[in-house]
Design an enzyme around this catalytic site. Structure first.
Site, PDB file in Angstrom:
ATOM      1  N   LYS A  36       0.847  -1.199   0.000  1.00  0.00           N
ATOM      2  CA  LYS A  36       0.000   0.000   0.000  1.00  0.00           C
ATOM      3  C   LYS A  36       0.883   1.250   0.000  1.00  0.00           C
ATOM      4  O   LYS A  36       2.097   1.164   0.238  1.00  0.00           O
ATOM      5  CB  LYS A  36      -0.926  -0.015   1.208  1.00  0.00           C
ATOM      6  N   ARG A 134      -9.833  -1.084  15.512  1.00  0.00           N
ATOM      7  CA  ARG A 134      -9.873  -0.201  14.345  1.00  0.00           C
ATOM      8  C   ARG A 134     -10.920  -0.823  13.421  1.00  0.00           C
ATOM      9  O   ARG A 134     -12.110  -0.703  13.674  1.00  0.00           O
ATOM     10  CB  ARG A 134      -8.470  -0.106  13.719  1.00  0.00           C
ATOM     11  N   HIS A 163      -5.402  -7.863  12.925  1.00  0.00           N
ATOM     12  CA  HIS A 163      -4.208  -7.013  12.930  1.00  0.00           C
ATOM     13  C   HIS A 163      -3.797  -6.767  14.377  1.00  0.00           C
ATOM     14  O   HIS A 163      -4.643  -6.497  15.220  1.00  0.00           O
ATOM     15  CB  HIS A 163      -4.530  -5.696  12.218  1.00  0.00           C
ATOM     16  N   ARG A 219       1.907 -11.267   6.551  1.00  0.00           N
ATOM     17  CA  ARG A 219       1.447 -10.070   5.845  1.00  0.00           C
ATOM     18  C   ARG A 219       2.310  -8.857   6.210  1.00  0.00           C
ATOM     19  O   ARG A 219       1.833  -7.860   6.697  1.00  0.00           O
ATOM     20  CB  ARG A 219      -0.011  -9.825   6.276  1.00  0.00           C
ATOM     21  N   TYR A 263      16.120  29.901   8.308  1.00  0.00           N
ATOM     22  CA  TYR A 263      14.961  30.523   8.959  1.00  0.00           C
ATOM     23  C   TYR A 263      15.112  30.520  10.476  1.00  0.00           C
ATOM     24  O   TYR A 263      15.562  29.531  11.062  1.00  0.00           O
ATOM     25  CB  TYR A 263      13.675  29.775   8.604  1.00  0.00           C
ATOM     26  N   CYS A 310      14.345  23.575   4.999  1.00  0.00           N
ATOM     27  CA  CYS A 310      13.410  24.408   4.246  1.00  0.00           C
ATOM     28  C   CYS A 310      12.538  23.513   3.361  1.00  0.00           C
ATOM     29  O   CYS A 310      12.705  22.298   3.327  1.00  0.00           O
ATOM     30  CB  CYS A 310      14.161  25.392   3.353  1.00  0.00           C
ATOM     31  N   MET A 311      11.653  24.126   2.599  1.00  0.00           N
ATOM     32  CA  MET A 311      10.770  23.348   1.735  1.00  0.00           C
ATOM     33  C   MET A 311      11.568  22.530   0.716  1.00  0.00           C
ATOM     34  O   MET A 311      11.234  21.383   0.422  1.00  0.00           O
ATOM     35  CB  MET A 311       9.785  24.272   1.013  1.00  0.00           C
ATOM     36  N   ASP A 312      12.643  23.135   0.199  1.00  0.00           N
ATOM     37  CA  ASP A 312      13.389  22.494  -0.898  1.00  0.00           C
ATOM     38  C   ASP A 312      14.873  22.311  -0.603  1.00  0.00           C
ATOM     39  O   ASP A 312      15.617  21.871  -1.471  1.00  0.00           O
ATOM     40  CB  ASP A 312      13.283  23.347  -2.173  1.00  0.00           C
TER      41      ASP A 312
HETATM   42  C1  LIG Z   1      -3.875  -4.647   8.187  1.00  0.00           C
HETATM   43  C2  LIG Z   1      -2.410  -4.493   7.987  1.00  0.00           C
HETATM   44  N1  LIG Z   1      -1.643  -5.576   7.816  1.00  0.00           N
HETATM   45  C3  LIG Z   1      -0.308  -5.494   7.625  1.00  0.00           C
HETATM   46  C4  LIG Z   1       0.343  -4.290   7.630  1.00  0.00           C
HETATM   47  C5  LIG Z   1       1.851  -4.244   7.463  1.00  0.00           C
HETATM   48  O1  LIG Z   1       2.433  -3.643   8.577  1.00  0.00           O
HETATM   49  P1  LIG Z   1       4.029  -3.571   8.770  1.00  0.00           P
HETATM   50  O2  LIG Z   1       4.548  -2.544   7.826  1.00  0.00           O
HETATM   51  O3  LIG Z   1       4.208  -3.183  10.182  1.00  0.00           O
HETATM   52  O4  LIG Z   1       4.547  -4.917   8.465  1.00  0.00           O
HETATM   53  C6  LIG Z   1      -0.413  -3.126   7.790  1.00  0.00           C
HETATM   54  C7  LIG Z   1       0.244  -1.822   7.785  1.00  0.00           C
HETATM   55  O5  LIG Z   1      -0.094  -0.908   8.418  1.00  0.00           O
HETATM   56  C8  LIG Z   1      -1.814  -3.230   7.983  1.00  0.00           C
HETATM   57  O6  LIG Z   1      -2.583  -2.150   8.159  1.00  0.00           O
END
Ligand SMILES: Cc1ncc(COP(=O)(O)O)c(C=O)c1O
Length: 404
Positions: A36, A134, A163, A219, A263, A310-312
């Site tokens: 992701k 969650r 999770h 995972r 800054y 800074c920004m850049d």
């Molecule tokens: C549902 C779920 N599974 C697995 C992961 C992977 O987590 P990590 O990067 O700690 O291995 C995440 C990441 O946030 C997650 O939200």
């Protein structure tokens, strides 16, 4: 023209990490590579291709658009969504065979309806809330939830997952979550009348610590990219960092004793010195909290960041690298000579997690992908996208010796 600030992504390190993880799992245990947020900033497409080539069998993303983009790019492997999924997305998920988390009855009904309409099943993973609180069906409600789904045509529950909230810091709570999960799975399977094929609970923290929790699949995200502080251990070979952040010095100039820089004048030169400017700033995802805290590597030496980022632009004190000159490569994250700056150090300085540091690198930073010499896996994985690969990182290293 390549911007003189970039991320280098070592796809051979990624392939090794996946291979190493695979080597400790049982043959039936799968790897679901969490890619992701653009593969935690590393680039979803090349990471997906290499991860699948190296031994991952499934992918996970957070949102529908991430999954669709991978499908458009020709990734045919199973992809699951981890995040709450809008009901309206049900038809496209079925169409593209993208697996959704089951978290409420309405969502399940929408998926089933789309499955019936399109004449192929909606694929789903039952998400159980075992204590993270969650997303997911509360463990004590799993039985009644499954009763409402029993016999529902158009929906196929291929997985069940949860999770962990504290896998890196709290074994007691993590194992309690694992037990709650297992109990809930038993209840779900009793009601549904069949075994759910794919049980998976382990994020990176749990993957390195709890082999008993590997179940049917792990995972992990961070672990694959080699960025956690604990990126190996008793049950796991040491993973290698995949990403490096580099930039060329754009300006080198004197700063005289007592003069301030940047800054708000947060740093004054204690003596006559030389400072260097790096063309990287907070708009690139290089956190402003690193001002006056982190160091970057120049000529293999740790040169402190001085003044506010800074920004850049980031300004460094070049005292430890007296011969540093314009165009020399500075390493903001990664290795140079004997020195190393790791993502977890940067995360600690920013009071955050490694995942946030890498996922915030902005699109403005070019990603330079490379394979180590002779690595056939990466070549094979990107066979139809060879142009994605660069040999510049290897050339730079060869040309500049320890200064690369
Ligand atoms: C549902 C779920 N599974 C697995 C992961 C992977 O987590 P990590 O990067 O700690 O291995 C995440 C990441 O946030 C997650 O939200």
């Amino acid at each position: 023209v390549l911007r003189p600030a970039w991320l280098e992504i070592n796809l051979s390190a990624l392939a090794d990490n996946i291979h190493n993880l695979k080597s400790v799992l049982s043959p039936h245990q799968q790897i679901i590579a969490v890619i992701k947020a653009n593969a935690y900033g590393h680039g979803a497409y090349p990471v997906a291709r290499v991860a699948l080539e190296a031994g991952a069998s499934r992918l996970a993303v957070a949102i529908v658009e991430e999954a669709l983009e991978l499908r458009e790019q020709g990734i045919a492997a199973p992809i699951m969504l981890l995040g709450a999924t809008p009901r309206e997305a049900a038809p496209v998920l079925v169409e593209q065979q993208i697996e959704a988390p089951l978290t409420d009855v309405e969502g399940a009904l929408a998926l089933a309806a789309a499955g019936r309409k399109l004449g192929k099943p909606a694929l789903a993973h039952l998400k159980i809330d075992s204590g993270m609180h969650r997303l997911g069906v509360r463990a004590e409600e799993v039985t009644s939830f499954c009763e409402q789904l029993r016999g529902l045509a158009g929906l196929e529950i291929i997985g069940v997952f949860t999770h962990f909230s504290s896998s890196q810091i709290d074994p007691e709570f993590t194992l309690r979550q694992l037990n709650i999960f297992k109990q809930a799975v038993t209840e779900a399977e009793t009601v549904l009348g069949h075994r759910i094929p794919l049980r998976h609970v382990c994020n990176s923290g749990a993957t390195v610590r709890y082999p008993e929790a590997w179940l049917d699949a792990v995972r992990p995200g961070a672990l694959l990219y080699g960025i956690p502080r604990d990126r190996g251990g008793m049950y796991m070979p040491e993973m290698r960092p995949v990403l490096a952040l580099k930039a060329r010095l754009s300006v080198v100039k004197p700063l005289y004793a007592g003069e301030s820089v940047g800054y708000d004048r947060t740093w004054q030169a204690p003596r006559d010195t030389r400072v260097g400017l790096l063309p990287v700033g907070y708009a690139d995802g290089w956190d402003r909290l690193l001002s006056n805290r982190a160091a970057v590597l120049v000529h293999g030496q740790r040169c402190p960041i001085v003044g506010r980022i800074c920004m850049d632009t980031t300004i460094v004190d070049l005292t430890p690298a007296p011969d540093a000159a314009v165009d020399d490569v500075a390493v903001l994250i990664g290795t140079q000579g004997q020195e190393q700056v790791e993502v977890h150090e940067i995360a600690a300085l920013c009071d955050t997690v490694v995942q946030e540091v890498v996922s915030r690198f902005s699109a403005r930073l070019p990603r330079v992908y490379y394979a180590e010499p002779g690595d056939e896996r990466v070549q094979r994985a990107l066979a139809d996208q060879r142009s994605l690969l660069s040999d510049a990182p290897l050339r730079d290293r060869a040309n500049s010796g320890q200064h690369g």
